[in-house]
Write a protein that holds these residues in place. Structure first.
Motif, PDB file in Angstrom:
ATOM      1  N   ILE A   1      11.661   6.450   5.987  1.00 44.65           N
ATOM      2  CA  ILE A   1      12.171   6.626   7.354  1.00 44.65           C
ATOM      3  C   ILE A   1      13.237   5.575   7.668  1.00 44.65           C
ATOM      4  O   ILE A   1      14.309   5.880   8.203  1.00 44.65           O
ATOM      5  CB  ILE A   1      11.007   6.577   8.371  1.00 44.65           C
ATOM      6  N   VAL A   2      12.960   4.313   7.329  1.00 46.41           N
ATOM      7  CA  VAL A   2      13.931   3.237   7.562  1.00 46.41           C
ATOM      8  C   VAL A   2      15.209   3.493   6.763  1.00 46.41           C
ATOM      9  O   VAL A   2      16.322   3.349   7.282  1.00 46.41           O
ATOM     10  CB  VAL A   2      13.320   1.860   7.215  1.00 46.41           C
ATOM     11  N   ALA A   3      15.073   3.886   5.495  1.00 46.89           N
ATOM     12  CA  ALA A   3      16.243   4.137   4.650  1.00 46.89           C
ATOM     13  C   ALA A   3      17.075   5.305   5.176  1.00 46.89           C
ATOM     14  O   ALA A   3      18.308   5.236   5.206  1.00 46.89           O
ATOM     15  CB  ALA A   3      15.805   4.397   3.213  1.00 46.89           C
ATOM     16  N   ALA A   4      16.417   6.378   5.611  1.00 48.57           N
ATOM     17  CA  ALA A   4      17.149   7.538   6.129  1.00 48.57           C
ATOM     18  C   ALA A   4      17.882   7.194   7.417  1.00 48.57           C
ATOM     19  O   ALA A   4      19.058   7.546   7.596  1.00 48.57           O
ATOM     20  CB  ALA A   4      16.188   8.697   6.349  1.00 48.57           C
ATOM     21  N   ALA A   5      17.214   6.489   8.320  1.00 49.01           N
ATOM     22  CA  ALA A   5      17.863   6.090   9.573  1.00 49.01           C
ATOM     23  C   ALA A   5      19.038   5.150   9.309  1.00 49.01           C
ATOM     24  O   ALA A   5      20.105   5.270   9.933  1.00 49.01           O
ATOM     25  CB  ALA A   5      16.844   5.419  10.496  1.00 49.01           C
ATOM     26  N   ALA A   6      18.871   4.239   8.379  1.00 47.98           N
ATOM     27  CA  ALA A   6      19.946   3.301   8.046  1.00 47.98           C
ATOM     28  C   ALA A   6      21.121   4.027   7.394  1.00 47.98           C
ATOM     29  O   ALA A   6      22.283   3.706   7.673  1.00 47.98           O
ATOM     30  CB  ALA A   6      19.420   2.210   7.127  1.00 47.98           C
ATOM     31  N   ALA A   7      20.845   4.994   6.524  1.00 44.15           N
ATOM     32  CA  ALA A   7      21.922   5.754   5.893  1.00 44.15           C
ATOM     33  C   ALA A   7      22.715   6.528   6.938  1.00 44.15           C
ATOM     34  O   ALA A   7      23.961   6.589   6.869  1.00 44.15           O
ATOM     35  CB  ALA A   7      21.351   6.697   4.837  1.00 44.15           C
ATOM     36  N   LEU A   8      22.029   7.104   7.906  1.00 46.61           N
ATOM     37  CA  LEU A   8      22.728   7.795   9.004  1.00 46.61           C
ATOM     38  C   LEU A   8      23.566   6.823   9.825  1.00 46.61           C
ATOM     39  O   LEU A   8      24.685   7.147  10.233  1.00 46.61           O
ATOM     40  CB  LEU A   8      21.728   8.512   9.895  1.00 46.61           C
TER      41      LEU A   8
ATOM     42  N   LEU B   1      14.646   0.976   0.990  1.00 47.20           N
ATOM     43  CA  LEU B   1      14.488   1.347  -0.419  1.00 47.20           C
ATOM     44  C   LEU B   1      13.608   0.344  -1.157  1.00 47.20           C
ATOM     45  O   LEU B   1      12.856   0.713  -2.063  1.00 47.20           O
ATOM     46  CB  LEU B   1      15.853   1.479  -1.084  1.00 47.20           C
ATOM     47  N   PHE B   2      13.692  -0.916  -0.789  1.00 45.58           N
ATOM     48  CA  PHE B   2      12.834  -1.939  -1.391  1.00 45.58           C
ATOM     49  C   PHE B   2      11.366  -1.633  -1.094  1.00 45.58           C
ATOM     50  O   PHE B   2      10.516  -1.723  -1.981  1.00 45.58           O
ATOM     51  CB  PHE B   2      13.220  -3.322  -0.845  1.00 45.58           C
TER      52      PHE B   2
ATOM     53  N   PRO C   1       0.825  -1.211   0.000  1.00 42.04           N
ATOM     54  CA  PRO C   1       0.000   0.000   0.000  1.00 42.04           C
ATOM     55  C   PRO C   1       0.864   1.268   0.000  1.00 42.04           C
ATOM     56  O   PRO C   1       2.022   1.246   0.428  1.00 42.04           O
ATOM     57  CB  PRO C   1      -0.796  -0.107   1.311  1.00 42.04           C
ATOM     58  N   HIS C   2       0.284   2.366  -0.445  1.00 41.33           N
ATOM     59  CA  HIS C   2       1.024   3.620  -0.594  1.00 41.33           C
ATOM     60  C   HIS C   2       1.601   4.119   0.734  1.00 41.33           C
ATOM     61  O   HIS C   2       2.687   4.698   0.763  1.00 41.33           O
ATOM     62  CB  HIS C   2       0.115   4.692  -1.207  1.00 41.33           C
ATOM     63  N   ARG C   3       0.930   3.880   1.841  1.00 40.15           N
ATOM     64  CA  ARG C   3       1.391   4.394   3.133  1.00 40.15           C
ATOM     65  C   ARG C   3       2.740   3.798   3.544  1.00 40.15           C
ATOM     66  O   ARG C   3       3.426   4.338   4.399  1.00 40.15           O
ATOM     67  CB  ARG C   3       0.341   4.155   4.205  1.00 40.15           C
TER      68      ARG C   3
ATOM     69  N   VAL D   1      22.044  -3.238   5.103  1.00 35.00           N
ATOM     70  CA  VAL D   1      20.930  -4.171   4.915  1.00 35.00           C
ATOM     71  C   VAL D   1      19.597  -3.450   5.123  1.00 35.00           C
ATOM     72  O   VAL D   1      18.674  -3.572   4.312  1.00 35.00           O
ATOM     73  CB  VAL D   1      21.065  -5.388   5.860  1.00 35.00           C
ATOM     74  N   PHE D   2      19.506  -2.661   6.193  1.00 34.71           N
ATOM     75  CA  PHE D   2      18.264  -1.927   6.445  1.00 34.71           C
ATOM     76  C   PHE D   2      18.032  -0.810   5.423  1.00 34.71           C
ATOM     77  O   PHE D   2      16.886  -0.497   5.103  1.00 34.71           O
ATOM     78  CB  PHE D   2      18.236  -1.377   7.872  1.00 34.71           C
ATOM     79  N   LEU D   3      19.095  -0.234   4.901  1.00 36.53           N
ATOM     80  CA  LEU D   3      18.956   0.760   3.832  1.00 36.53           C
ATOM     81  C   LEU D   3      18.326   0.127   2.600  1.00 36.53           C
ATOM     82  O   LEU D   3      17.380   0.672   2.013  1.00 36.53           O
ATOM     83  CB  LEU D   3      20.321   1.362   3.484  1.00 36.53           C
ATOM     84  N   VAL D   4      18.795  -1.037   2.227  1.00 34.82           N
ATOM     85  CA  VAL D   4      18.240  -1.737   1.065  1.00 34.82           C
ATOM     86  C   VAL D   4      16.794  -2.156   1.333  1.00 34.82           C
ATOM     87  O   VAL D   4      15.929  -2.030   0.456  1.00 34.82           O
ATOM     88  CB  VAL D   4      19.120  -2.951   0.684  1.00 34.82           C
TER      89      VAL D   4
END
Length: 149
Positions: A20-27, A57-58, A11-13, A51-54
């Motif tokens: 949020i997960v990707a940004a936190a993982a990148a940091l 993004l997935f 779903p879009h949400r 792993v969490f960044l991917v």
């Protein structure tokens, strides 16, 4: 064809959750590499962060858009094909370059170069390129359609 009936998308949400997960993982990855100054393959926080960044993004890449129709399906498919072709081209260049570089460079220099080239030709590279192409193409289309109205 009604795209919602045939596509297996989140779903879009879930896009917000993925970002949020990707940004936190990148940091996490950036801080692990910059603060500890350890090599990437020896840093467990950097590897887990990647792993969490991917995963983030997935989730973003496979969540529905607000209006999911045949055009967005076309953008998804063309972005996937383009990313596969580009990464396959990089793989061919990497393979040919590796044959020559292993003979020209010492092993301590060639090893990190080979690792970096492997990152450019893996599954993650295909997916990140797909996501970037899809989002850029969708943004360009939305911008052009806003000008027409």
């Amino acid at each position: 064809m009604e795209p919602d009936k045939k596509l297996y998308l989140l779903p879009h949400r879930f896009q917000l959750v993925g970002w949020i997960v990707a940004a936190a993982a990148a940091l996490c990855v950036a801080s692990a590499l910059l603060l500890t100054k350890t090599p990437f393959l020896e840093s467990l926080p950097a590897i887990l962060g990647t792993v969490f960044l991917v995963i983030g993004l997935f989730v973003v890449g496979f969540s529905r858009e607000k209006t999911e129709d045949e055009f967005t399906l076309h953008l998804r498919v063309s972005s996937a094909v383009t990313s596969l072709l580009v990464v396959f081209g990089f793989w061919i260049l990497k393979t040919v370059a590796s044959v020559f570089l292993v003979r020209l460079l010492p092993l301590e220099v060639f090893g990190p170069i080979q690792t970096a080239l492997n990152c450019l030709t893996g599954f993650v590279a295909i997916f990140v390129l797909y996501l970037a192409l899809f989002k850029i193409r969708l943004a360009i289309f939305n911008k052009e359609s806003a000008y027409e109205e």
